[in-house]
Design a protein around this motif. Structure first.
Motif, short mmCIF file in Angstrom:
data_model
loop_
_atom_site.label_atom_id
_atom_site.label_comp_id
_atom_site.label_asym_id
_atom_site.label_seq_id
_atom_site.Cartn_x
_atom_site.Cartn_y
_atom_site.Cartn_z
N GLY A 43 0.84 -1.20 0.00
CA GLY A 43 0.00 0.00 0.00
C GLY A 43 0.87 1.24 0.00
O GLY A 43 2.00 1.22 -0.51
N GLY A 44 0.38 2.32 0.59
CA GLY A 44 1.18 3.54 0.73
C GLY A 44 1.47 4.21 -0.61
O GLY A 44 0.79 4.01 -1.61
N ASP A 45 2.58 4.97 -0.59
CA ASP A 45 2.94 5.79 -1.76
C ASP A 45 3.31 4.96 -2.98
O ASP A 45 3.25 5.44 -4.12
CB ASP A 45 4.14 6.69 -1.42
CG ASP A 45 3.80 7.71 -0.35
OD1 ASP A 45 4.71 8.13 0.39
OD2 ASP A 45 2.59 8.05 -0.25
N ASP A 70 0.29 -7.05 1.99
CA ASP A 70 -0.50 -6.81 3.20
C ASP A 70 -1.76 -6.06 2.83
O ASP A 70 -1.87 -5.51 1.73
CB ASP A 70 0.31 -6.05 4.27
CG ASP A 70 0.62 -4.61 3.88
OD1 ASP A 70 0.61 -4.28 2.69
OD2 ASP A 70 0.87 -3.82 4.79
N ARG A 72 -5.36 -4.00 4.73
CA ARG A 72 -6.12 -3.62 5.90
C ARG A 72 -7.40 -4.44 5.92
O ARG A 72 -7.99 -4.72 4.87
CB ARG A 72 -6.44 -2.14 5.82
CG ARG A 72 -5.20 -1.26 5.99
CD ARG A 72 -4.40 -1.12 4.67
NE ARG A 72 -3.22 -0.27 4.78
CZ ARG A 72 -3.23 1.05 4.80
NH1 ARG A 72 -4.37 1.67 4.74
NH2 ARG A 72 -2.13 1.77 4.90
N ASN A 82 -6.09 -1.23 0.77
CA ASN A 82 -5.03 -1.24 -0.23
C ASN A 82 -5.55 -1.70 -1.58
O ASN A 82 -5.04 -1.29 -2.63
CB ASN A 82 -3.87 -2.15 0.21
CG ASN A 82 -3.01 -1.51 1.28
OD1 ASN A 82 -3.06 -0.29 1.48
ND2 ASN A 82 -2.26 -2.33 1.99
N MET A 152 8.31 1.09 2.76
CA MET A 152 8.78 1.01 4.15
C MET A 152 8.27 2.22 4.93
O MET A 152 8.20 3.33 4.39
CB MET A 152 10.33 1.01 4.19
CG MET A 152 10.90 0.90 5.58
SD MET A 152 12.72 0.96 5.59
CE MET A 152 12.98 2.66 5.10
N HIS A 157 9.10 -0.48 9.26
CA HIS A 157 8.21 -1.62 8.97
C HIS A 157 8.14 -1.83 7.47
O HIS A 157 8.27 -0.89 6.68
CB HIS A 157 6.82 -1.44 9.57
CG HIS A 157 5.91 -0.53 8.81
ND1 HIS A 157 5.71 0.80 9.15
CD2 HIS A 157 5.13 -0.76 7.74
CE1 HIS A 157 4.85 1.33 8.31
NE2 HIS A 157 4.48 0.41 7.45
N ALA A 159 5.58 -4.29 4.65
CA ALA A 159 4.29 -4.98 4.66
C ALA A 159 3.61 -4.54 5.96
O ALA A 159 3.61 -3.36 6.30
CB ALA A 159 4.46 -6.49 4.55
N LYS A 183 0.77 1.30 12.71
CA LYS A 183 0.30 2.29 11.72
C LYS A 183 -1.19 2.05 11.52
O LYS A 183 -1.58 0.94 11.20
CB LYS A 183 1.07 2.11 10.40
CG LYS A 183 0.54 2.98 9.25
CD LYS A 183 1.29 2.71 7.95
CE LYS A 183 0.72 3.54 6.79
NZ LYS A 183 1.40 3.20 5.51
N ARG A 188 -4.88 -5.81 10.25
CA ARG A 188 -4.29 -6.08 8.93
C ARG A 188 -3.96 -7.56 8.78
O ARG A 188 -3.77 -8.26 9.77
CB ARG A 188 -2.98 -5.29 8.80
CG ARG A 188 -3.12 -3.80 8.77
CD ARG A 188 -1.91 -3.10 9.37
NE ARG A 188 -1.99 -1.66 9.17
CZ ARG A 188 -1.35 -1.02 8.16
NH1 ARG A 188 -0.59 -1.70 7.33
NH2 ARG A 188 -1.47 0.30 8.01
O1 LIG Z 1 -0.60 -1.27 4.25
C1 LIG Z 1 0.34 -0.47 4.36
O2 LIG Z 1 0.33 0.49 5.13
C2 LIG Z 1 1.51 -0.60 3.46
O3 LIG Z 1 1.62 -1.81 2.80
C3 LIG Z 1 2.75 -0.29 4.22
O4 LIG Z 1 3.54 -1.37 4.53
C4 LIG Z 1 3.51 0.68 3.39
O5 LIG Z 1 4.21 0.02 2.36
C5 LIG Z 1 4.48 1.44 4.25
O6 LIG Z 1 3.82 1.86 5.43
C6 LIG Z 1 4.97 2.66 3.50
O7 LIG Z 1 3.86 3.48 3.36
P1 LIG Z 1 4.06 4.96 2.75
O8 LIG Z 1 4.54 4.74 1.37
O9 LIG Z 1 2.70 5.56 2.83
O10 LIG Z 1 5.10 5.61 3.63
#
Ligand SMILES: O=C(O)[C@H](O)[C@@H](O)[C@H](O)[C@H](O)COP(=O)(O)O
Length: 257
Positions: A43-45, A70, A72, A82, A152, A157, A159, A183, A188
Motif C-alpha cells: 500500500g502507501g505511496d 499486506d 487492511r 489497499n 517502508m 516496517h 508490509a 500504523k 491487517r
Molecule cells: O498497508 C500499508 O500500510 C503498506 O503496505 C505499508 O507497509 C507501506 O508500504 C508502508 O507503510 C509505506 O507506506 P508509505 O509509502 O505511505 O510511507
C-alpha cells in the motif's frame, strides 16, 4: 542470499520512470518463460509511483496476476483498503483480467475478522500454487512470487511487519494477521517474512527525508528493523530518491543518479 542493490535517483519522478522500466523488463522475462507474471503490491505511496507503468507499451497485462503483501481488514470500498488504493490509481487503468486479481476476502474484510481473513488469503494462495499460477520456492513449499513491490514506513516496517511486534517471528504460516498495528488502521493481514523473502525479485521503493534514518538502519542492518531483513531469491533493489538515501555512506553502494 541475494545481492542487495541500491539505485539512488535525483527525484521521485526519475525513480518512478526507472521503476516502470525495471518492472516492464521483469514482466517480459516471466511472460516469455512461463506466460505468467505474478506481482505482489503493497500500500502507501508505492501505488502512486506505478503511474509510468500504466503507459508502458510492452506489457502483456493479460498475463499478470496481482496479490497483496499486506491489506487492511476492511471493506473493499473503504478508503483504508489497499485494494481500493490500487484499483483507483492503477488496476482500473490497465487491462489485467479481474479474475487475475486476488484481494482479501470481501466479506471477512468488511466484518473486520483479521484472523479468518489471513487464513482465507493463505487458502487462496495455496489454491493458486495448486493451479500452477504461483511457483513454489525450492523444497520449502513456500509460494514464490516473481516480483514484490514493497514500501517502508519511517519506523522501518515493511508490509505489516512492525518493529516490536511478534508477527515477524512467524516462520510457518504464509499469511498472518495483526490487530494492533503501529500504523493505523490497526487490523491487517500480511505475508510472513519467509514468504516475502522467497520472492524472486524484491523492490523496496522509498522516498523523502523522513525515511533517511530507517533506510540507513535497514541497509546497515542496525536497530534490527523489519525492512533490514528483506532479501530475495534472485535480487533485492532499493529504489531511493536522494532524500531517502541522504544518510547512506556515499561509497560502497551501487547507485545511479
Ligand atoms: O498497508 C500499508 O500500510 C503498506 O503496505 C505499508 O507497509 C507501506 O508500504 C508502508 O507503510 C509505506 O507506506 P508509505 O509509502 O505511505 O510511507
Amino acid at each position: 542470499m541475494a545481492p542487495v542493490k541500491t539505485r539512488v535517483f535525483k527525484s521521485k519522478d526519475e525513480m518512478t520512470v526507472e521503476l516502470a522500466k525495471y518492472t516492464a523488463d521483469l514482466s517480459s522475462k516471466f511472460c516469455k518463460e512461463r506466460e505468467k507474471f505474478t506481482v505482489v503490491l503493497s500500500g502507501g505511496d508505492l501505488i502512486s509511483w506505478l503511474s509510468n507503468l500504466i503507459e508502458e507499451p510492452s506489457i502483456e497485462w493479460s498475463k499478470w496476476y496481482i496479490f497483496w503483501v499486506d491489506e487492511r481488514v476492511c471493506a473493499w470500498d473503504n478508503d483504508d483498503s489497499n485494494y481500493k488504493l490500487a484499483y483507483d490509481r492503477f488496476l482500473s487503468k490497465v487491462p489485467i483480467p479481474a479474475e487475475n486479481i486476488f484481494a482479501i476476502d470481501k466479506g471477512l474484510g468488511a466484518e473486520g475478522n483479521a484472523e479468518l481473513a489471513a487464513e482465507r488469503y493463505e487458502e487462496c494462495l495455496k489454491d493458486k500454487v495448486n493451479k500452477g499460477i504461483i511457483r513454489t520456492y525450492k523444497s520449502s513449499g513456500f509460494p514464490q512470487f516473481d516480483l514484490q513491490l514493497l514500501g517502508m514506513g519511517p519506523d522501518g516496517h515493511m508490509a505489516s511487519l512492525f518493529p516490536g511486534h511478534d508477527e515477524i517471528k512467524e516462520k510457518v504460516k504464509w499469511v498472518t494477521f495483526i490487530n494492533d498495528s503501529s500504523k493505523p488502521p490497526s487490523k491487517r493481514i500480511t505475508f510472513t517474512l519467509p514468504v516475502i523473502n522467497c520472492a524472486s525479485y524484491n523492490v523496496m521503493a522509498v522516498c523523502d527525508k523522513e525515511q533517511a534514518d530507517s533506510t540507513a538502519a535497514a541497509l546497515n542492518h542496525t536497530k534490527g528493523i523489519p525492512a533490514g531483513q528483506l532479501t530475495a531469491d534472485v535480487e533485492v533493489v532499493w529504489f531511493l530518491d536522494q532524500a531517502a538515501a541522504s544518510k547512506l555512506p556515499q561509497h560502497g553502494w551501487c547507485s545511479v543518479l
